[in-house]
Design a protein around this motif. Structure first.
Motif, PDB file in Angstrom:
ATOM      1  N   TYR A 120       0.853  -1.194   0.000  1.00 13.54           N
ATOM      2  CA  TYR A 120       0.000   0.000   0.000  1.00 13.54           C
ATOM      3  C   TYR A 120       0.884   1.238   0.000  1.00 13.54           C
ATOM      4  O   TYR A 120       1.724   1.399   0.884  1.00 13.54           O
ATOM      5  CB  TYR A 120      -0.911  -0.031   1.231  1.00 13.54           C
ATOM      6  N   LEU A 121       0.699   2.132  -0.981  1.00 14.92           N
ATOM      7  CA  LEU A 121       1.487   3.363  -1.069  1.00 14.92           C
ATOM      8  C   LEU A 121       0.834   4.519  -0.337  1.00 14.92           C
ATOM      9  O   LEU A 121       1.512   5.333   0.272  1.00 14.92           O
ATOM     10  CB  LEU A 121       1.670   3.784  -2.532  1.00 14.92           C
ATOM     11  N   GLY A 122      -0.484   4.604  -0.450  1.00 13.29           N
ATOM     12  CA  GLY A 122      -1.191   5.717   0.179  1.00 13.29           C
ATOM     13  C   GLY A 122      -2.441   6.061  -0.609  1.00 13.29           C
ATOM     14  O   GLY A 122      -2.758   5.437  -1.610  1.00 13.29           O
ATOM     15  N   HIS A 123      -3.133   7.091  -0.133  1.00 12.25           N
ATOM     16  CA  HIS A 123      -4.338   7.599  -0.783  1.00 12.25           C
ATOM     17  C   HIS A 123      -4.026   8.951  -1.418  1.00 12.25           C
ATOM     18  O   HIS A 123      -3.210   9.710  -0.898  1.00 12.25           O
ATOM     19  CB  HIS A 123      -5.458   7.804   0.242  1.00 12.25           C
ATOM     20  N   ALA A 124      -4.704   9.235  -2.511  1.00  9.62           N
ATOM     21  CA  ALA A 124      -4.569  10.535  -3.164  1.00  9.62           C
ATOM     22  C   ALA A 124      -5.939  10.986  -3.662  1.00  9.62           C
ATOM     23  O   ALA A 124      -6.815  10.163  -3.951  1.00  9.62           O
ATOM     24  CB  ALA A 124      -3.595  10.450  -4.335  1.00  9.62           C
ATOM     25  N   ARG A 125      -6.104  12.282  -3.760  1.00 15.47           N
ATOM     26  CA  ARG A 125      -7.314  12.845  -4.360  1.00 15.47           C
ATOM     27  C   ARG A 125      -7.200  12.732  -5.878  1.00 15.47           C
ATOM     28  O   ARG A 125      -6.095  12.707  -6.417  1.00 15.47           O
ATOM     29  CB  ARG A 125      -7.464  14.322  -4.001  1.00 15.47           C
ATOM     30  N   ALA A 126      -8.316  12.682  -6.536  1.00 18.11           N
ATOM     31  CA  ALA A 126      -8.330  12.606  -7.995  1.00 18.11           C
ATOM     32  C   ALA A 126      -7.540  13.774  -8.582  1.00 18.11           C
ATOM     33  O   ALA A 126      -7.705  14.918  -8.174  1.00 18.11           O
ATOM     34  CB  ALA A 126      -9.763  12.630  -8.507  1.00 18.11           C
ATOM     35  N   GLY A 127      -6.638  13.464  -9.505  1.00 12.19           N
ATOM     36  CA  GLY A 127      -5.866  14.487 -10.195  1.00 12.19           C
ATOM     37  C   GLY A 127      -4.667  15.016  -9.436  1.00 12.19           C
ATOM     38  O   GLY A 127      -3.927  15.853  -9.961  1.00 12.19           O
ATOM     39  N   GLU A 128      -4.455  14.566  -8.211  1.00 12.04           N
ATOM     40  CA  GLU A 128      -3.319  15.043  -7.413  1.00 12.04           C
ATOM     41  C   GLU A 128      -2.269  13.949  -7.301  1.00 12.04           C
ATOM     42  O   GLU A 128      -2.575  12.767  -7.451  1.00 12.04           O
ATOM     43  CB  GLU A 128      -3.782  15.472  -6.020  1.00 12.04           C
ATOM     44  N   ARG A 129      -1.048  14.354  -7.025  1.00 11.88           N
ATOM     45  CA  ARG A 129       0.043  13.386  -6.899  1.00 11.88           C
ATOM     46  C   ARG A 129       0.697  13.466  -5.517  1.00 11.88           C
ATOM     47  O   ARG A 129       1.913  13.422  -5.387  1.00 11.88           O
ATOM     48  CB  ARG A 129       1.091  13.624  -7.976  1.00 11.88           C
ATOM     49  N   VAL A 130      -0.128  13.583  -4.498  1.00 13.70           N
ATOM     50  CA  VAL A 130       0.345  13.562  -3.127  1.00 13.70           C
ATOM     51  C   VAL A 130      -0.275  12.339  -2.459  1.00 13.70           C
ATOM     52  O   VAL A 130      -1.506  12.242  -2.347  1.00 13.70           O
ATOM     53  CB  VAL A 130      -0.055  14.844  -2.360  1.00 13.70           C
ATOM     54  N   LEU A 131       0.592  11.402  -2.051  1.00 15.19           N
ATOM     55  CA  LEU A 131       0.106  10.182  -1.422  1.00 15.19           C
ATOM     56  C   LEU A 131       0.189  10.322   0.098  1.00 15.19           C
ATOM     57  O   LEU A 131       1.242  10.620   0.658  1.00 15.19           O
ATOM     58  CB  LEU A 131       0.955   8.986  -1.880  1.00 15.19           C
ATOM     59  N   VAL A 132      -0.940  10.100   0.733  1.00 19.45           N
ATOM     60  CA  VAL A 132      -1.056  10.184   2.186  1.00 19.45           C
ATOM     61  C   VAL A 132      -1.415   8.794   2.694  1.00 19.45           C
ATOM     62  O   VAL A 132      -2.416   8.228   2.268  1.00 19.45           O
ATOM     63  CB  VAL A 132      -2.137  11.213   2.596  1.00 19.45           C
ATOM     64  N   ARG A 133      -0.601   8.262   3.583  1.00 19.06           N
ATOM     65  CA  ARG A 133      -0.888   6.932   4.142  1.00 19.06           C
ATOM     66  C   ARG A 133      -1.968   7.055   5.217  1.00 19.06           C
ATOM     67  O   ARG A 133      -1.862   7.884   6.096  1.00 19.06           O
ATOM     68  CB  ARG A 133       0.373   6.299   4.703  1.00 19.06           C
ATOM     69  N   LYS A 134      -2.966   6.229   5.084  1.00 20.51           N
ATOM     70  CA  LYS A 134      -4.056   6.197   6.077  1.00 20.51           C
ATOM     71  C   LYS A 134      -4.011   4.865   6.800  1.00 20.51           C
ATOM     72  O   LYS A 134      -3.717   3.849   6.195  1.00 20.51           O
ATOM     73  CB  LYS A 134      -5.409   6.373   5.382  1.00 20.51           C
ATOM     74  N   SER A 135      -4.311   4.888   8.062  1.00 24.23           N
ATOM     75  CA  SER A 135      -4.378   3.617   8.803  1.00 24.23           C
ATOM     76  C   SER A 135      -5.802   3.090   8.692  1.00 24.23           C
ATOM     77  O   SER A 135      -6.730   3.830   8.431  1.00 24.23           O
ATOM     78  CB  SER A 135      -3.972   3.825  10.262  1.00 24.23           C
TER      79      SER A 135
END
Length: 155
Positions: free
Chosen positions: A139-154
């Motif tokens: 798992y790399l992370g979550h991102a908003r549509a069209g964005e390239r910032v991955l945020v890891r969520k637990s």
């Protein structure tokens, strides 16, 4: 000077199947050595038929791990995974977030893109980031549509 080995390594990392097998064929047939200047690759008489067979068999096992993106139940939120197949990515998503993704798709076309990893405050091209991962699925992370910032969520 850029060596043959450096070009081969980059071709493998970036899933350039044909180029990697072409270089591998040249090394295996004594046309170049890994220490040679990569410019020597331009003057070799290649056996395209033999190389095509190698590519079809994927002797170098290139491209096994792909990037999958899961559309989550939250609007415009996507979870990113490295996995050898869609089923493993799906199972990891369900296990981690207790939800069935609305859609799960191969997004390997995003591999050459630069993504920012919010957790580590770093950025990396996904091809190169994949080589730092030890086990898959991942798992790399979550991102908003069209964005390239991955945020890891637990979970």
């Amino acid at each position: 000077m850029v060596s043959v080995q450096e070009v081969l390594q980059l071709a493998i990392e970036m899933d350039m199947v044909h180029l990697a097998h072409r270089i591998f064929w040249a090394i295996g047939n004594g046309k170049v050595t890994v220490e040679d200047d990569s410019k020597r690759l331009d003057v070799i008489d290649y056996d395209d038929e033999a190389i095509s067979k190698m590519v079809m068999q994927n002797q170098l096992d290139i491209g096994k791990v792909k990037l999958y993106v899961a559309q989550t139940t939250q609007p415009d939120r996507f979870a990113f995974y490295y996995s050898e197949n869609v089923l493993e990515a799906h199972a990891l998503h369900q296990e981690m977030f207790r939800e069935t993704p609305k859609r799960l798709m191969n997004a390997s076309y995003l591999m050459p893109k630069l993504f920012h990893f919010d957790e580590r405050s770093t950025a990396d091209i996904l091809y190169f980031h994949r080589n730092k991962v030890v086990a898959y699925p991942y798992y790399l992370g979550h991102a908003r549509a069209g964005e390239r910032v991955l945020v890891r969520k637990s979970s």
